[in-house]
Write a protein that holds these residues in place. Structure first.
Motif, PDB file in Angstrom:
ATOM      1  N   GLU A  84       0.755  -1.423  -0.155  1.00 50.37           N
ATOM      2  CA  GLU A  84      -0.080   0.073   0.025  1.00 50.37           C
ATOM      3  C   GLU A  84       0.811   1.277  -0.123  1.00 50.37           C
ATOM      4  N   ASN A  85       1.444   1.608   1.070  1.00 50.87           N
ATOM      5  CA  ASN A  85       2.300   3.014   1.277  1.00 50.87           C
ATOM      6  C   ASN A  85       3.491   2.385   1.645  1.00 50.87           C
ATOM      7  N   PHE A  86       4.463   3.095   0.727  1.00 48.28           N
ATOM      8  CA  PHE A  86       5.984   2.341   0.927  1.00 48.28           C
ATOM      9  C   PHE A  86       6.865   3.569   0.157  1.00 48.28           C
ATOM     10  N   GLU A  87       8.120   3.140   0.685  1.00 48.17           N
ATOM     11  CA  GLU A  87       9.303   3.865   0.064  1.00 48.17           C
ATOM     12  C   GLU A  87      10.009   2.756  -0.754  1.00 48.17           C
ATOM     13  N   LEU A  88      10.450   2.909  -2.132  1.00 53.20           N
ATOM     14  CA  LEU A  88      10.965   1.773  -2.950  1.00 53.20           C
ATOM     15  C   LEU A  88      12.288   2.305  -3.626  1.00 53.20           C
ATOM     16  N   ASP A  89      13.224   1.743  -3.389  1.00 54.63           N
ATOM     17  CA  ASP A  89      14.721   2.119  -4.001  1.00 54.63           C
ATOM     18  C   ASP A  89      14.819   0.881  -4.763  1.00 54.63           C
ATOM     19  N   PHE A  90      15.656   1.426  -6.085  1.00 54.94           N
ATOM     20  CA  PHE A  90      16.055   0.328  -6.938  1.00 54.94           C
ATOM     21  C   PHE A  90      17.065   1.132  -8.108  1.00 54.94           C
ATOM     22  N   ASP A  91      17.894   0.336  -8.622  1.00 55.22           N
ATOM     23  CA  ASP A  91      18.835   0.876  -9.462  1.00 55.22           C
ATOM     24  C   ASP A  91      18.253  -0.106 -11.025  1.00 55.22           C
ATOM     25  N   TRP A  92      18.175   0.760 -12.033  1.00 52.72           N
ATOM     26  CA  TRP A  92      17.947   0.101 -13.190  1.00 52.72           C
ATOM     27  C   TRP A  92      19.091   0.437 -14.449  1.00 52.72           C
ATOM     28  N   MET A  93      19.180  -0.399 -15.545  1.00 49.85           N
ATOM     29  CA  MET A  93      19.962   0.000 -16.502  1.00 49.85           C
ATOM     30  C   MET A  93      19.674  -0.950 -17.867  1.00 49.85           C
ATOM     31  N   HIS A  94      19.272  -0.102 -18.778  1.00 51.61           N
ATOM     32  CA  HIS A  94      19.212  -0.523 -20.213  1.00 51.61           C
ATOM     33  C   HIS A  94      20.500  -0.973 -20.887  1.00 51.61           C
ATOM     34  N   ILE A  95      20.591  -1.923 -21.929  1.00 53.10           N
ATOM     35  CA  ILE A  95      21.700  -2.084 -22.326  1.00 53.10           C
ATOM     36  C   ILE A  95      21.905  -1.259 -23.748  1.00 53.10           C
ATOM     37  N   GLU A  96      20.800  -1.184 -24.434  1.00 51.74           N
ATOM     38  CA  GLU A  96      20.500  -0.720 -25.854  1.00 51.74           C
ATOM     39  C   GLU A  96      21.026   1.059 -25.605  1.00 51.74           C
ATOM     40  N   LYS A  97      22.096   1.330 -26.474  1.00 51.80           N
ATOM     41  CA  LYS A  97      22.735   2.614 -26.279  1.00 51.80           C
ATOM     42  C   LYS A  97      22.096   3.740 -27.254  1.00 51.80           C
ATOM     43  N   GLU A  98      21.605   3.195 -28.377  1.00 53.90           N
ATOM     44  CA  GLU A  98      20.977   4.015 -29.478  1.00 53.90           C
ATOM     45  C   GLU A  98      19.599   4.084 -29.582  1.00 53.90           C
ATOM     46  N   LYS A  99      18.849   2.952 -29.757  1.00 51.09           N
ATOM     47  CA  LYS A  99      17.589   2.779 -30.035  1.00 51.09           C
ATOM     48  C   LYS A  99      16.819   3.169 -28.606  1.00 51.09           C
ATOM     49  N   MET A 100      15.528   3.246 -28.921  1.00 48.13           N
ATOM     50  CA  MET A 100      14.527   3.110 -27.707  1.00 48.13           C
ATOM     51  C   MET A 100      14.520   1.936 -26.992  1.00 48.13           C
ATOM     52  N   TYR A 131      14.006   8.092 -26.275  1.00 48.12           N
ATOM     53  CA  TYR A 131      12.871   8.386 -26.860  1.00 48.12           C
ATOM     54  C   TYR A 131      12.450   9.993 -26.763  1.00 48.12           C
ATOM     55  N   ALA A 132      12.175  10.447 -27.622  1.00 47.81           N
ATOM     56  CA  ALA A 132      11.876  11.951 -27.770  1.00 47.81           C
ATOM     57  C   ALA A 132      10.927  12.024 -28.814  1.00 47.81           C
ATOM     58  N   PRO A 133       9.540  11.760 -28.703  1.00 48.71           N
ATOM     59  CA  PRO A 133       8.597  12.273 -29.552  1.00 48.71           C
ATOM     60  C   PRO A 133       8.416  13.811 -29.967  1.00 48.71           C
ATOM     61  N   LYS A 134       8.028  13.934 -31.156  1.00 43.69           N
ATOM     62  CA  LYS A 134       8.148  15.289 -31.809  1.00 43.69           C
ATOM     63  C   LYS A 134       7.207  16.221 -31.043  1.00 43.69           C
ATOM     64  N   ASP A 135       6.017  15.666 -30.785  1.00 44.78           N
ATOM     65  CA  ASP A 135       5.064  16.444 -29.894  1.00 44.78           C
ATOM     66  C   ASP A 135       5.197  16.673 -28.424  1.00 44.78           C
ATOM     67  N   GLY A 136       6.339  16.035 -28.079  1.00 48.61           N
ATOM     68  CA  GLY A 136       6.543  16.076 -26.559  1.00 48.61           C
ATOM     69  C   GLY A 136       5.629  15.646 -25.529  1.00 48.61           C
ATOM     70  N   TRP A 137       4.708  14.262 -26.269  1.00 52.62           N
ATOM     71  CA  TRP A 137       3.759  13.638 -25.087  1.00 52.62           C
ATOM     72  C   TRP A 137       4.439  12.988 -24.036  1.00 52.62           C
ATOM     73  N   ALA A 138       5.715  12.447 -24.333  1.00 54.75           N
ATOM     74  CA  ALA A 138       6.446  11.736 -23.460  1.00 54.75           C
ATOM     75  C   ALA A 138       7.735  11.845 -23.318  1.00 54.75           C
ATOM     76  N   THR A 139       8.494  11.453 -22.265  1.00 55.16           N
ATOM     77  CA  THR A 139       9.965  11.603 -22.173  1.00 55.16           C
ATOM     78  C   THR A 139      10.600  10.403 -21.821  1.00 55.16           C
ATOM     79  N   SER A 140      12.108  10.435 -21.689  1.00 49.86           N
ATOM     80  CA  SER A 140      12.545   9.333 -21.491  1.00 49.86           C
ATOM     81  C   SER A 140      13.447   9.579 -19.605  1.00 49.86           C
TER      82      SER A 140
END
Length: 370
Positions: A84-100, A131-140
């Motif tokens: 329910e209520n919490f504080e969550l910490d984690f690390d993440w990493m994508h391998i891909e360097k160029e494509k989304m 990821y950077a759509p032209k209309d700016g509806w989302a971000t990375s």
């Protein structure tokens, strides 16, 4: 007042309190298990405490001190328990360097996917790069948004799509492929705040559900997770309608990748995009035999189908399913088929129907099943 008088007065007051009826005594504050204690949500060795909901067994695996998803097929790995209520910490990493490269954390999710999708209803914390759509509806850089029937209110209105339940981050802080990022997710009373690499950048509030499962997403790209730790916070007493559904023991019969566990004539059914599709005239059935059981699955037939139906058999009992009144072919429908008194033990079988597509096929064997 002398010291003796004060001591007698205090003792008398204490005695009066002890004589109060139970309903008049102050109730002790509810304490959640492990509340205030930082606990490892991942033991660094295996996936104990986690459930592979709808992916191939190899989609999520442990290597070193990391949980790794291959990204194929799409789906999710959830916690065994709800939070329910919490504080969550984690690390993440994508391998891909160029494509989304895409993945995510689902907060307050249901145990099974929503209808017609491989993902759960809940609030998603984006794990995305390049990821950077032209209309700016989302971000990375740490978007938070509702998915598949969940609701939330973004801390800031969406800049390009009015009314969209998606909070874009105030600052770009996510590192690129091959680099580790740290997320801190603070969830409390339906609000979520996301800290990216040490700074709060996005948030939502008034979420529904606001209690449920946590899950890691598989969405087409290899992604690594480690140092997953959680500290539970005091409950804010969500109403039943504000809680996710509770797992009832259903297990997936379809791994989204191949026909393992199924039997049919070669070439009569194919798998594409985590969907099982009929391409011939032969029925398909499970290799395992079932008696009393509950089957849940999503089905769809093409828009131009004249006879829109699905025929399935559980425990030797057949069921002919047709579309609800007013519903046209071409949309996903969820069906639950519960057989408490089976005619015998038999494979779960779907009759070949031209263009029939299946996904999210889950079974729960009932008590007394042999």
């Amino acid at each position: 007042m002398t010291s003796l008088h004060r001591m007698l007065t205090i003792a008398a007051l204490a005695a009066c309190v002890s004589l109060l009826p139970a309903e008049d005594k102050p109730a002790p504050a509810a304490v959640a298990p492990n509340e205030g204690e930082v606990k490892a949500l991942f033991n660094g060795k295996n996936l104990d405490g986690w459930v592979n909901v709808n992916c191939h067994p190899d989609t999520f695996f442990v290597k070193g001190d990391e949980i790794i998803t291959t990204g194929t097929p799409t789906g999710f790995l959830r916690t065994e328990k709800q939070y329910e209520n919490f504080e969550l910490d984690f690390d993440w990493m994508h391998i891909e360097k160029e494509k989304m490269a895409n993945s995510g954390l689902f907060v307050w999710g249901d145990p099974l996917p929503a209808v017609g999708t491989q993902y759960t209803r809940g609030i998603e914390v984006q794990v995305l790069i390049n990821y950077a759509p032209k209309d700016g509806w989302a971000t990375s850089h740490g978007d938070i948004f509702s998915i598949h029937g969940a609701r939330c209110t973004p801390d800031r209105p969406h800049p390009t799509r009015k009314g969209m339940e998606r909070c874009l981050p105030s600052e770009n802080r996510v590192k690129g492929g091959g680099e580790w990022n740290h997320y801190k997710v603070i969830a409390n009373d339906g609000a979520i705040k996301l800290h990216v690499n040490g700074k709060e950048v996005s948030g939502v509030s008034k979420s529904n559900p606001r209690k449920g499962y946590l899950a890691l997403e598989s969405e087409g790209a290899e992604c690594h997770f480690k140092n997953i730790k959680i500290k539970e916070l005091p409950s804010t007493n969500p109403k039943p309608e504000e809680c996710a559904k509770v797992a009832e023991g259903h297990v997936s019969l379809f791994n989204g990748t191949d026909l393992k566990g199924w039997s049919t004539k070669e070439g009569e059914w194919k798998v594409a995009g985590a969907v099982l599709k009929c391409t011939g005239t032969a029925d398909i059935m499970t290799e395992k035999r079932y008696g009393a059981a509950e089957l849940i699955f999503d089905w769809k037939v093409p828009q131009n189908t004249e006879k829109a139906q699905c025929v399935v058999s559980v425990g030797g009992a057949p069921l002919i399913i047709t579309l609800p009144n007013g519903v046209k072919p071409g949309s996903w429908q969820r069906q639950t088929f519960r057989v408490e008194k089976a005619r015998g033990v038999a494979p779960i079988a779907f009759k070949a129907t031209e263009g029939l597509e299946l996904m999210n096929v889950f079974v729960h064997e009932l008590k007394g099943n042999k």
